[in-house]
Design a protein around this motif. Sequence first.
Motif: not given
Length: 147
Positions: A117-133
């Motif tokens: 999982v991850s998240s981003m702003e509506a403009n495509g800017t990544d929030d910098g989070t990424k979980s392990a698989v």
Amino acid sequence: MNTLLLKLAITTAVMGLLTSNPMPAQVSPTTPKAAHVQITKGPEIEMAKEFLTIIRWTTNNPGGSPEHYGIVHYGTDPKNISQTAKSPIRLNPDHPSTVFRVRLDDLKPGTTYYYRVSSMEANGTDDGTKSAVKQFTTPGETQRAGR
């Protein structure tokens, strides 16, 4: 007499609507971006059915634009999680955390999936989070009566 009062009431209501000054729509403010966005809970399976699964996780409030997306990359091979599902969310600038929920549709029953999982702003800017698989297995097909 009742007809006259009804006409007067309707006329007054219509005139009030036509002459009122509509309030402009409120726009959610952009909030300061968090220095470091991290997953504080999850990701975890909220619901799993034969053909769909909902994955939920919580982060500290990422800030930035009010429109964000929760994103799940998934697939049946842990080295190839190329399918993507995403769900929109509006941040509440007054909350210290944000809960993301993403629905994965058209899954195969009785199949193991791997996801991140991850998240981003509506403009495509990544929030910098990424979980392990992580992984989950969808429930098997329901037995039909008479089979």
